[in-house]
Design a protein around this motif. Structure first.
Motif, PDB file in Angstrom:
ATOM      1  N   SER A 147       0.902  -1.182   0.036  1.00 19.08           N
ATOM      2  CA  SER A 147      -0.105  -0.053  -0.094  1.00 19.08           C
ATOM      3  C   SER A 147       0.907   1.265   0.045  1.00 19.08           C
ATOM      4  O   SER A 147       1.845   1.158   0.512  1.00 19.08           O
ATOM      5  N   ARG A 226      -7.307  -1.979  -9.051  1.00 20.23           N
ATOM      6  CA  ARG A 226      -7.908  -0.625  -8.988  1.00 20.23           C
ATOM      7  C   ARG A 226      -9.585  -0.674  -9.655  1.00 20.23           C
ATOM      8  O   ARG A 226     -10.044   0.349  -9.599  1.00 20.23           O
ATOM      9  N   ILE A 248      -1.811  -1.521  -3.966  1.00 21.94           N
ATOM     10  CA  ILE A 248      -2.983  -0.628  -4.043  1.00 21.94           C
ATOM     11  C   ILE A 248      -2.662   0.628  -3.404  1.00 21.94           C
ATOM     12  O   ILE A 248      -1.818   1.040  -2.859  1.00 21.94           O
ATOM     13  N   HIS A 249      -3.431   1.569  -4.018  1.00 22.96           N
ATOM     14  CA  HIS A 249      -3.253   3.208  -3.395  1.00 22.96           C
ATOM     15  C   HIS A 249      -4.081   3.303  -2.309  1.00 22.96           C
ATOM     16  O   HIS A 249      -5.208   3.424  -2.117  1.00 22.96           O
ATOM     17  N   ALA A 250      -3.095   3.647  -1.124  1.00 25.87           N
ATOM     18  CA  ALA A 250      -3.923   3.985   0.224  1.00 25.87           C
ATOM     19  C   ALA A 250      -2.647   4.520   1.070  1.00 25.87           C
ATOM     20  O   ALA A 250      -1.491   4.350   0.821  1.00 25.87           O
ATOM     21  N   ASP A 255      -6.492   1.751   5.792  1.00 18.27           N
ATOM     22  CA  ASP A 255      -7.189   2.327   4.564  1.00 18.27           C
ATOM     23  C   ASP A 255      -6.972   1.463   3.208  1.00 18.27           C
ATOM     24  O   ASP A 255      -7.958   1.378   2.426  1.00 18.27           O
ATOM     25  N   ARG A 259     -10.234   0.235   1.196  1.00 19.12           N
ATOM     26  CA  ARG A 259     -10.219   0.553  -0.266  1.00 19.12           C
ATOM     27  C   ARG A 259     -10.477  -0.872  -0.835  1.00 19.12           C
ATOM     28  O   ARG A 259     -11.153  -0.784  -2.009  1.00 19.12           O
ATOM     29  N   THR A 262     -13.942  -1.578  -0.652  1.00 13.16           N
ATOM     30  CA  THR A 262     -14.446  -0.656  -1.556  1.00 13.16           C
ATOM     31  C   THR A 262     -14.562  -1.252  -3.003  1.00 13.16           C
ATOM     32  O   THR A 262     -15.685  -1.295  -3.677  1.00 13.16           O
ATOM     33  N   LEU A 263     -13.493  -1.397  -3.364  1.00 11.18           N
ATOM     34  CA  LEU A 263     -13.280  -1.913  -4.928  1.00 11.18           C
ATOM     35  C   LEU A 263     -13.860  -3.186  -5.134  1.00 11.18           C
ATOM     36  O   LEU A 263     -14.558  -3.643  -6.247  1.00 11.18           O
TER      37      LEU A 263
END
Length: 370
Positions: A147, A226, A248-250, A255, A259, A262-263
């Motif tokens: 992350s 993503r 992953i972007h966090a 987080d 995320r 959520t994805l």
């Protein structure tokens, strides 16, 4: 003259104003903010170059040339281009009117030599004990999620960690734009394909992932999660494909889990939130958090966190196994930090001894239980 050679010569001609930047090994990113405004990232810091294209038309021609060679279009109706240069650099372009200041082009360059964990150690990005711990976790087939924010080095760290995968395993690598280069010989690389102007021929990461499950993989590596492929990834992790890795972007381990949850809800499968959360908590064993520090441009692993399911309130239970301790700065202004154990043991502390990996434990003895 081969098609590849023609592409290389064509790109060299159209991108001549920034040609020396493309050849400079110290430059990691080139940011063209219109024809008269070019910045770079070097050693983690932004620099203005003073270079410029002759005109907006010259810059736009370069973008159209790249699009033509990769079989894509960039038009007023489709003003965004994602492509790859012959040397492997990733190109992202946006043209007016979506780009108000003229054509914007961002080129992410990649080192010709893939980084190793020893390189990260030399850069001060990770500690020797953390390297040993992560390599053991890869050998133990723990599902890892890296992350971090944009430009923190997530993909480079993923590639370095993949070196710990045994040579005998069959690895499938899935990416939107191909970046990873593994050292193992039995690797299959799958890359997403964008649809043409008529919407035909597209193949996204999720479709590639579903196909990869029929290819008898020992490990699946997804360059970045993503979209809806998150659901397929976590379900494969809990149904027999242990040892998977992705990024992953966090901005924190918690987080990252939120995320991913959520994805997974963005897929075409309708799931109650609590089911998605339970699957994420079951699938991911470790989150490796990496960050870029604006003070000196350095990238550092800041936490290695174990995911321990859900608590009574249906919230993620996590435990930091390693944390980054800042200790000051060098005379040159570089941050001094060390990634150190917190004293907590992972829930799988017995596994290295149970699986015959005791000889690999040199620096992390207190983390494991005989």
């Amino acid at each position: 003259m081969t098609r590849q050679a023609i592409f290389e010569a064509s790109v060299k001609y159209f991108l001549e104003p920034i040609g020396r930047l493309l050849e400079d090994e110290t430059v990691t990113e080139i940011m063209v903010n219109g024809p008269q405004d070019v910045y770079i990232e070097r050693h983690g810091r932004l620099e203005y170059t003073g270079l410029r294209f002759a005109s907006e038309d010259a810059l736009r021609s370069a973008v159209h040339n790249i699009a033509q060679w990769v079989g894509r279009e960039i038009t007023d109706e489709h003003p965004v281009l994602d492509a790859r240069l012959p040397n492997g650099s990733r190109v992202h372009a946006i043209i007016p009117p979506s780009a108000r200041g003229g054509t914007y082009v961002t080129i992410r360059k990649f080192s010709r030599q893939a980084l190793t964990l020893d390189d990260f150690l030399r850069f001060g990005s990770i500690s020797a004990s953390a390297i040993e711990f992560l390599e053991l976790c890869v050998r133990l087939r723990k599902n890892l999620l890296i992350s971090g924010g944009t430009g923190t080095g997530k993909t480079a760290l993923l590639g370095a960690l993949s070196r710990a995968i045994p040579e005998a395993e069959r690895i499938v690598v899935i990416e939107d734009t191909s970046e990873l280069r593994l050292i193992q010989t039995h690797c299959l690389y799958l890359e997403a394909r964008h649809a043409d102007s008529a919407g035909r021929g597209g193949l996204d990461v999720r479709e590639l992932f579903r196909n990869s499950l029929r290819m008898r993989p020992d490990r699946i590596i997804v360059g970045e999660v993503r979209g809806g492929e998150a659901l397929d990834l976590i379900q494969s992790m809990i149904s027999g494909h242990a040892g998977s890795m992705s990024t992953i972007h966090a901005e924190s381990p918690r987080d990252a889990l939120m995320r991913l949850e959520t994805l997974s809800l963005m897929s075409d499968v309708e799931l109650p939130v609590y089911v998605a959360r339970a699957q994420v908590a079951s699938a991911i064993q470790l989150v490796v958090q990496i960050a870029r520090f604006s003070e000196d441009g350095s990238r550092k692993v800041t936490r290695i966190t174990e995911v321990r399911g859900l608590d009574e309130a249906n919230q993620y239970r996590t435990c930091d196994l390693f944390v980054n301790r800042l200790c000051g700065k060098t005379d040159e202004g570089r941050l001094i930090a060390e990634l150190v154990p917190t004293g907590e043991k992972p829930t799988f502390a017995r596994e290295p001894y149970e699986q015959g990996l005791a000889e690999r434990i040199q620096r992390t003895g207190p983390l494991w239980t005989k």
